[in-house]
Design a protein around this motif. Sequence first.
Motif: not given
Length: 322
Positions: A25-26, A32-33, A201-204, A209-214
């Motif tokens: 995701l990242l 996309l940015l 889409a890049a922001a989402v 990606g940050i929320a899913l990261a351990a």
Amino acid sequence: MPEPQRAPAAAQAPPRLRNALSAVLLVLACLLLPLGAVASWAAHGLTDTGRYVRAMAPLSADPDVRLAVADALGDGVLRETAHDLDTGSLRGAIAPFVHDAARSFTRTETFRAAWDATNRTVHDAVVRALRDDSAHGAPVTVDPAPVLARVKQQLADDHVPFAHRIPVTHTRIALLPAEEADRLRKGYHVLETAALWLPLAAAVLAAAGIALAACRRRAVTALGLGTALGGALLVLAVAAGRRLTLADLPDPLHRPAAGAVYDALTATLRTVSWLLCAVGLAVALGAWLTGRYGARRAARRAARGSAAPAADPAPRPMRGRV
């Protein structure tokens, strides 16, 4: 005995999967940015007539641009008067004087006013044709009469001889044929859609990606580095586009003028590219420094906690009185 060996593998599988999905995701967000930046620049930056005229206004004082315009004006005057000249030798004799007069004209305030008026008229006509879906199958044309009237008035105010005799006729000059105008109109609609959805889409994707990261701090650091890398690649793409654009020009004498125009049009995009690099590096550096400071602070707390029980003195045995 096999059960204790399976438990750690099962416990380590979910974090690995989360980190892999977060990395994907990242990476998509970082790709996309810069694409969204290019789409926004093309759909909104290039189509703003006022911004376009302000970007092109300083080029009226550029020596390469003035030389290219003077050559075009001189050649146009010679073409229009070709039927009045009997021999080619006469045309060759007056050609230097015509080009000198054209170069002198490009150094006047009247030329700067005509330059701004022409850019505004041409750009406004092209933008209106791109946004008008009912103009399908029609070429893009412009009427030079308002510009000629302004130049005529400026020359008359400067007391130029015979300025009042300059004819101002309404005619339509074709800027783009119908096929090319239809193709640009479709591309413009695609850019409008991309300019809206690509940054969103890049922001989402970045937030997911940050929320899913351990380890979210590492994810933020990776996002910052990826953003900086995307900005650097965009800088290189703009430079490569300039080189390819100038290489495709058939006349090498006018390449400096075309390069000046290219630099003026892409100035905003270059600024956004460097801004992405700076913001990305700042975010990555901030996340890294925050992580190191947090690790040191946690180590200090752990050291204080382990030293606290050892610091308590052992109770001394009570001695009875004799």
